[in-house]
Design an enzyme around this catalytic site. Structure first.
Site, PDB file in Angstrom:
ATOM      1  N   ASP A   1      29.695  44.761  54.595  1.00 57.96           N
ATOM      2  CA  ASP A   1      29.924  46.017  53.892  1.00 57.96           C
ATOM      3  C   ASP A   1      31.011  46.807  54.609  1.00 57.96           C
ATOM      4  O   ASP A   1      30.862  47.142  55.780  1.00 57.96           O
ATOM      5  CB  ASP A   1      28.617  46.826  53.847  1.00 57.96           C
ATOM      6  CG  ASP A   1      28.786  48.190  53.181  1.00 57.96           C
ATOM      7  OD1 ASP A   1      29.812  48.422  52.531  1.00 57.96           O
ATOM      8  OD2 ASP A   1      27.863  49.013  53.313  1.00 57.96           O
ATOM      9  N   GLY A   2      32.114  47.056  53.875  1.00 57.90           N
ATOM     10  CA  GLY A   2      33.163  47.905  54.419  1.00 57.90           C
ATOM     11  C   GLY A   2      34.533  47.269  54.354  1.00 57.90           C
ATOM     12  O   GLY A   2      34.799  46.310  55.075  1.00 57.90           O
ATOM     13  N   GLY A   3      35.377  47.767  53.462  1.00 56.56           N
ATOM     14  CA  GLY A   3      36.741  47.268  53.377  1.00 56.56           C
ATOM     15  C   GLY A   3      36.857  45.871  52.803  1.00 56.56           C
ATOM     16  O   GLY A   3      37.875  45.201  52.995  1.00 56.56           O
TER      17      GLY A   3
ATOM     18  N   GLY B   1      33.463  48.141  47.382  1.00 59.51           N
ATOM     19  CA  GLY B   1      33.497  49.433  46.724  1.00 59.51           C
ATOM     20  C   GLY B   1      34.757  49.649  45.921  1.00 59.51           C
ATOM     21  O   GLY B   1      34.824  49.368  44.724  1.00 59.51           O
TER      22      GLY B   1
ATOM     23  N   SER C   1      29.576  48.841  45.540  1.00 62.97           N
ATOM     24  CA  SER C   1      29.093  50.008  46.267  1.00 62.97           C
ATOM     25  C   SER C   1      29.284  51.253  45.416  1.00 62.97           C
ATOM     26  O   SER C   1      30.404  51.635  45.095  1.00 62.97           O
ATOM     27  CB  SER C   1      29.846  50.161  47.590  1.00 62.97           C
ATOM     28  OG  SER C   1      29.460  51.360  48.229  1.00 62.97           O
TER      29      SER C   1
ATOM     30  N   ASP D   1      24.239  53.776  49.007  1.00 61.03           N
ATOM     31  CA  ASP D   1      24.078  54.412  50.308  1.00 61.03           C
ATOM     32  C   ASP D   1      23.192  55.631  50.101  1.00 61.03           C
ATOM     33  O   ASP D   1      23.665  56.721  49.836  1.00 61.03           O
ATOM     34  CB  ASP D   1      25.443  54.791  50.882  1.00 61.03           C
ATOM     35  CG  ASP D   1      26.281  53.545  51.154  1.00 61.03           C
ATOM     36  OD1 ASP D   1      25.866  52.748  51.999  1.00 61.03           O
ATOM     37  OD2 ASP D   1      27.319  53.367  50.508  1.00 61.03           O
TER      38      ASP D   1
END
Length: 208
Positions: free
Chosen positions: A155-157, A177, A10, A37
């Protein structure tokens, strides 16, 4: 058929003042695609745009012109998903459809056969560095069970400590990310994530 296990760093977590250099660094480290993003412009890479915008319709053509390979929009952000899916395809991009943590996965189901990828957010969208939400894994598992050939992204953590849960639930596209971008050895992190994902996919195929 799902497209195999892919890892997408990311770019939200990169040095944005040196975006071109950071993108090349990730690709040279073995990234399968770059998760942006958006909106933003792209160069010679495989860019999957995650459009966290309130009017995704207005960005389709600009992102196609900029060189995006895939356009992912949030189901919550449009009143006419079917028309938007059609527009994205007509502009030469693959289609991704995202749902936020508060959206039930069944809400996505009517569109699953018209898209290339479903994105299950494992944090609230918009900010990097949030804690991974374990309770999103049943959504991933339900999608994999109902739509075995669909690409499913999380997506996320997501990083080395949480990728096992994602892979075992059925995700085959991993956005990560901080774990990749802040590592001194991003290649080893990407390889670890891919290996965990691939092993889980092999186990699923043997269990059928």
């Amino acid at each position: 058929m799902a497209s195999g296990c892919k890892i997408g760093p990311s770019i939200l977590n990169s040095d944005l003042a040196n975006l071109g250099t950071e993108c090349l660094r990730m690709l040279d480290s073995g990234a399968d695609y770059l998760h942006l993003d958006g909106p933003c412009s792209s160069g010679r890479s495989v860019f999957y745009m995650h459009m966290m915008v309130s009017r995704p319709e207005q960005w389709v053509k600009p992102m196609a012109v900029a060189g995006a390979n895939q356009y992912t929009f949030h189901l919550e952000a449009t009143e006419n998903p079917g028309a938007l899916i059609k527009d994205i395809r007509e502009n030469g991009m693959k289609v991704g459809l995202a749902i936020k943590p508060g959206t039930t996965v069944e809400y996505l189901a009517p569109w699953a056969n018209q898209i290339d990828m479903a994105l299950v957010m494992t944090v609230e969208p918009g900010f990097g560095g949030q804690k991974f939400m374990d309770d999103m894994m049943p959504k991933v598992h339900w999608l994999r069970t109902q739509f075995p050939s669909l690409d499913i992204e999380v997506d996320g953590g997501v990083g080395p400590d949480t990728v096992h849960k994602c892979a075992e639930a059925g995700a085959n596209m991993i956005v990560s990310g901080s774990a990749i971008m802040r590592s001194e050895d991003p290649r080893s992190v990407i390889n670890l994530l891919r290996n965990v994902c691939s092993e889980a996919a092999q186990k699923r195929s043997l269990d059928r």
